[in-house]
Design an enzyme around this catalytic site. Structure first.
Site, PDB file in Angstrom:
ATOM      1  N   PRO A  99       0.555  -1.262   0.022  1.00 43.34           N
ATOM      2  CA  PRO A  99       0.789  -0.014  -0.339  1.00 43.34           C
ATOM      3  C   PRO A  99       0.788   1.194  -0.155  1.00 43.34           C
ATOM      4  CG  PRO A  99      -0.344  -0.736   2.304  1.00 43.34           C
ATOM      5  CD  PRO A  99       0.996  -1.638   1.300  1.00 43.34           C
ATOM      6  N   LYS A 102       7.108   1.149   1.675  1.00 41.22           N
ATOM      7  CA  LYS A 102       8.451   1.402   1.556  1.00 41.22           C
ATOM      8  C   LYS A 102       8.318   3.004   0.496  1.00 41.22           C
ATOM      9  CE  LYS A 102      10.248  -3.294   2.292  1.00 41.22           C
ATOM     10  NZ  LYS A 102       8.705  -3.714   3.212  1.00 41.22           N
ATOM     11  N   GLU A 120       2.325  -1.365  -8.729  1.00 46.83           N
ATOM     12  CA  GLU A 120       1.622  -2.453  -8.793  1.00 46.83           C
ATOM     13  C   GLU A 120       0.893  -3.192  -9.286  1.00 46.83           C
ATOM     14  OE1 GLU A 120       0.246  -5.172  -6.135  1.00 46.83           O
ATOM     15  OE2 GLU A 120       1.524  -3.637  -5.246  1.00 46.83           O
ATOM     16  N   ASP A 147       3.203  -4.746 -14.973  1.00 51.61           N
ATOM     17  CA  ASP A 147       3.531  -6.561 -14.206  1.00 51.61           C
ATOM     18  C   ASP A 147       5.268  -5.992 -14.697  1.00 51.61           C
ATOM     19  OD1 ASP A 147       2.860  -8.910 -14.409  1.00 51.61           O
ATOM     20  OD2 ASP A 147       4.794  -8.955 -15.607  1.00 51.61           O
ATOM     21  N   ASP A 164      10.383  -5.520  -2.627  1.00 48.36           N
ATOM     22  CA  ASP A 164      10.241  -6.164  -1.836  1.00 48.36           C
ATOM     23  C   ASP A 164       8.713  -7.672  -1.985  1.00 48.36           C
ATOM     24  OD1 ASP A 164       9.546  -6.823   1.265  1.00 48.36           O
ATOM     25  OD2 ASP A 164       7.335  -5.585   0.957  1.00 48.36           O
ATOM     26  N   CYS A 217       8.972 -11.121   3.528  1.00 48.27           N
ATOM     27  CA  CYS A 217       8.525 -11.057   5.022  1.00 48.27           C
ATOM     28  C   CYS A 217       8.281 -12.113   5.397  1.00 48.27           C
ATOM     29  CB  CYS A 217       7.042 -10.399   5.413  1.00 48.27           C
ATOM     30  SG  CYS A 217       5.833 -10.398   4.672  1.00 48.27           S
TER      31      CYS A 217
END
Length: 443
Positions: A99, A102, A120, A147, A164, A217
């Site tokens: 969202p 970063k 995104e 993409d 990320d 993560c």
């Protein structure tokens, strides 16, 4: 994890039975965080909170004064500052950006001559990303919806790429127990393959000697060490060592690659992995020569705009979809090149809509750090009136001067109203309005 952690397993398991830390990162262009004592040690503007307040009920959250972000992921600051020359005019890509945590962090780290492309791939999430970028208020940014393979059209464009990567989410089990429901060995294998495709597709867009910051993560080695080991065997690169303080509790991963792992029993944060890689061979900067196609506003409109923002001589103004946008003049060629090769949602800051040579201020202008607030009428509101405004209710405050006015809460603009003879029109974006009762505070 028991095999990986050995004697640390018990402490690791116990940490997952505790509450997740609450942390925020301030916008250095909008606020000076002097009152909070619990600073996150690896970032300059990040702080821990003793408890989780209702951020939805804080107007300063909506004005972009701070971002609610997990503490471990703020280590991006160290990865960035220790691997690049921040004095240069950098082109930076945040690939999987929604969202926006970063991306807003990178905007605070870049100098004003740098350019951030925040991307995104999922359209609905790209809209959330664009909203949070507007709230942060910077103009040296382009929001895209592409993409990863689309970036091969602009080979060698980026000095820094932050990936990320979507992952199995093991590091979020404490914060989001539902993440456990989606976990399986097959899901881990699927994520690892997808991450390899992402890196493979991205690699040509990074220039020679450029920096890739890869993070997840998750704790899983298949998605971290093994993927980067594969990358090192496929391409000429080197891993960049980072200087960290021993008391930060970060685990250094040295084999088969160099990376940094955050474990919740060692750090005050969630699970996280990050590695910094320098590309040693490959693409030079792409040739951006092209015919200029951006259309600028009329002289009459430009004269009005010169009083709206700081240093207008350093900005490029364009008309797109009957709206005036602005971004740094030094990055105009790059932004035009991106617009011709990628699906751009927005570039820079949308300042105003144009109707018959008249300007109607846009919401993004109110939140811009470039806005000259002193040149606009203002309506100062207290907390109840600010929440009224954010719910897009009719305001009960009074204002003596007609026309467009900034709504200010504690010195921070929240948006615009149009003061008419008998009423005040609330111009807060309908899609952003909060849905919350004053009495209960429940969303």
């Amino acid at each position: 994890m028991q095999e990986q952690l050995g004697d640390d397993w018990s402490s690791f398991a116990t940490a997952h039975e505790t509450e997740s830390p609450v942390s925020i990162r301030f916008n250095p262009e909008k606020t000076k965080p002097s009152a909070l004592p619990n600073r996150i040690p690896w970032t300059s503007n990040g702080f821990y909170l003793d408890e989780r307040p209702s951020f939805t009920r804080d107007p300063l959250f909506h004005s972009g004064c701070y971002y609610v972000q997990e503490a471990s992921s703020m280590f991006l600051e160290q990865a960035f500052l220790q691997s690049v020359d921040r004095d240069r005019s950098l082109n930076v890509l945040d690939l999987c950006a929604a969202p926006g945590g970063k991306s807003t962090h990178l905007l605070s780290l870049l100098n004003k001559q740098g350019l951030l492309v925040t991307n995104e791939v999922i359209r609905a999430r790209a809209s959330v990303l664009a909203e949070n970028i507007q709230k942060w208020g910077y103009n040296n940014v382009v929001v895209t919806n592409n993409d990863p393979q689309d970036f091969q059209r602009i080979a060698g464009f980026f000095d820094v790429i932050v990936a990320d990567a979507p992952c199995s989410g093991e590091g979020l089990f404490r914060k989001d127990p539902d993440a456990m429901l989606h976990w399986s060995p097959d899901q881990v294998a699927l994520c690892a393959r997808r991450q390899q495709r992402i890196i493979h597709d991205l690699w040509p867009a990074l220039k020679e000697d450029g920096i890739l910051i890869y993070s997840t993560c998750t704790y899983n080695q298949a998605e971290n060490e093994h993927n980067l080991d594969w990358l090192a065997k496929e391409h000429a690169l080197e891993f960049v060592p980072l200087s960290i303080e021993k008391n930060w509790g970060i685990q250094v991963v040295e084999k088969p690659v160099l990376g940094y792992r955050f474990l919740p029993h060692r750090v005050q944060g969630e699970g996280f992995f990050i590695s910094v890689i320098r590309k040693k061979a490959g693409e030079k900067m792409v040739n951006m020569r092209n015919r200029h196609s951006f259309m600028g506003p009329s002289k009459k409109i430009l004269e009005q705009l010169n009083t709206w923002i700081t240093r207008p001589e350093e900005k490029t103004f364009i008309i797109r979809n009957d709206q005036v946008q602005f971004f740094p003049k030094d990055k105009a060629a790059e932004i035009e090149f991106l617009a011709k090769n990628l699906h751009v949602i927005t570039a820079g800051t949308v300042l105003a809509s144009v109707k018959h040579e008249k300007l109607i201020p846009e919401h993004a202008a109110a939140l811009s750090v470039e806005l000259v607030k002193e040149n606009f009428n203002t309506v100062n509101v207290d907390l109840p009136a600010a929440l009224q405004f954010l719910r897009k209710d009719t305001l009960s405050v009074t204002s003596g001067q007609r026309g467009f006015a900034l709504v200010n809460y504690n010195g921070s603009p929240l948006g615009w109203v149009n003061v008419l003879e008998n009423r005040i029109n609330n111009l807060y974006p309908s899609e952003w309005r909060i849905r919350m009762s004053d009495r209960t505070g429940n969303g």
